[in-house]
Design an enzyme around this catalytic site. Structure first.
Site, mmCIF file in Angstrom:
data_model
loop_
_atom_site.group_PDB
_atom_site.id
_atom_site.type_symbol
_atom_site.label_atom_id
_atom_site.label_comp_id
_atom_site.label_asym_id
_atom_site.label_seq_id
_atom_site.Cartn_x
_atom_site.Cartn_y
_atom_site.Cartn_z
ATOM 1 N N SER A 51 0.842 -1.188 0.000
ATOM 2 C CA SER A 51 0.000 0.000 0.000
ATOM 3 C C SER A 51 0.886 1.250 0.000
ATOM 4 O O SER A 51 1.737 1.399 -0.858
ATOM 5 C CB SER A 51 -0.961 -0.037 1.195
ATOM 6 O OG SER A 51 -1.987 0.915 1.068
ATOM 7 N N ASP A 186 -6.039 -3.389 -2.549
ATOM 8 C CA ASP A 186 -4.941 -3.096 -1.619
ATOM 9 C C ASP A 186 -4.317 -4.366 -1.038
ATOM 10 O O ASP A 186 -5.004 -5.231 -0.503
ATOM 11 C CB ASP A 186 -5.495 -2.237 -0.480
ATOM 12 C CG ASP A 186 -4.423 -1.579 0.356
ATOM 13 O OD1 ASP A 186 -3.511 -2.279 0.828
ATOM 14 O OD2 ASP A 186 -4.506 -0.350 0.548
#
Length: 351
Positions: A51, A186
């Protein structure tokens, strides 16, 4: 012993400024000792990031100065996460398209990375994501010779950064046209702390009998985690609306902390040759909790992230594990490979 050096960086949205601030002070110290052209990537063989940690990992791999990475958060964060606390953004998150558009995010990433690709990295890379199209975990890697990898070097770093950062309900699914419009979520949904990803890659391809390295040296950098706990006896029956503000954070923090515990156990038990150090999250007080969110991008939050980062740097700069990690440069050559044979290669050879 020949150590394979891995730097890993947790995810956490805007809290990446905390991580980037620590890394900036470490890099500044290395420049003072070794010259202005030195970068953190010179002291690693592999960088893993999830991320926002993946964004930082990609930037470090391109030798982008850490002060530029810090400025990225301060300059673009308020636009990417604009009106994060408004009622309308909450309604969007719960009922409609998600809390934020990724158009501003993409534009900011294009400014940072330009048209550079994974193959432009100065080190090995592992960037976790979740392949939503095929329903499985995924890792974007620098195509190393030891694994005969041949898929990711031509993917743009902008696309990889979006794919590892597409937090559910916050951003849209990321879609990569060069991979047949495969869609991604993500990487924090399964590997917010990517240290185990890097460790697995190391022992699979680079470390151990028949390989060029005989030890893993791993420096793991936590995100700034809000773990102050909840009030006692909260209402047990909770709807999605009740959970929406914290549901994603629960998984990120829990996975990150368990990975730290597991690697700490490996380090102590010496089942594999591992030198493991974790730069932790500081304690966040109750009065600071509201400023420590993955989409907190106002001036007070930005100041707090920087302050926490500076304090943690001074707390950890003389840590023995940190000193050992930055006491020698990385030795893996991304152009030539490590030069060691591998007993673990089960992947097909590139045509």
């Amino acid at each position: 012993m020949s150590a394979f050096k891995i730097l890993t960086i947790d995810g956490g949205g805007m809290k990446g400024l905390y991580s980037a601030t620590i890394l900036h002070h470490l890099e500044k110290e290395l420049r003072e000792a070794h010259g202005e052209e030195v970068r953190l990537v010179d002291f690693t063989d592999m960088i893993c990031g999830t991320s926002t940690g993946g964004l930082i990992a990609l930037a470090l791999s391109l030798r982008i100065p850490t002060e530029t990475i810090c400025s990225f958060y301060a300059q673009h964060g308020p636009r990417i996460f604009g009106q994060a606390r408004s009622k309308w953004s909450f309604v969007r998150q719960v009922c409609f398209r998600g809390k934020f558009s990724d158009e501003t995010f993409r534009s900011a990433l294009e400014e940072l990375f330009g048209d550079r690709k994974v193959g432009d990295s100065a080190c090995l890379l592992c960037i976790p994501t979740y392949d939503y199209t095929h329903g499985t975990y995924g890792v974007f890697k620098f195509d190393h010779k030891e694994g005969a990898l041949c898929r990711h070097n031509d993917i743009s770093m902008v696309d990889v950064a979006l794919a590892t950062s597409a937090a559910p309900t916050f951003f849209p699914l990321a879609e990569i046209s060069s991979l047949s419009e495969t869609q991604y979520v993500d990487g924090g949904v399964w590997a917010n702390n990517p240290a185990l990803v890097g460790f697995a890659e190391a022992i699979w391809y680079f470390v151990g009998p028949g390989n060029a390295y005989d030890k893993v040296q791993l420096l793991s950098l936590a995100s700034l985690n809000n773990v102050s706990g909840a009030p006692p006896l909260v209402r047990r029956e909770r709807s999605f609306v009740d959970w929406a503000g914290e549901l994603f954070d629960l998984g990120l923090i829990g996975q990150s902390e368990f990975t730290d515990v597991f690697l700490g156990l490996l380090d102590k038990k010496a089942w594999v040759p591992l030198d493991y150090t974790r730069i932790p999250s500081p304690a966040v007080s109750g009065r600071q909790v509201s400023f420590v969110k993955l989409d907190s991008a106002d001036s007070k939050s930005i100041a707090l992230f920087r302050q926490f980062g500076e304090e943690m740097y001074y707390r950890m700069r003389n840590n023995k594990g940190v000193r050992r990690f930055f006491g020698s440069k990385g030795t893996y050559d991304v152009d030539e490979g490590s030069g060691g044979s591998t007993m673990h290669d089960r992947r097909p050879t590139c045509d």
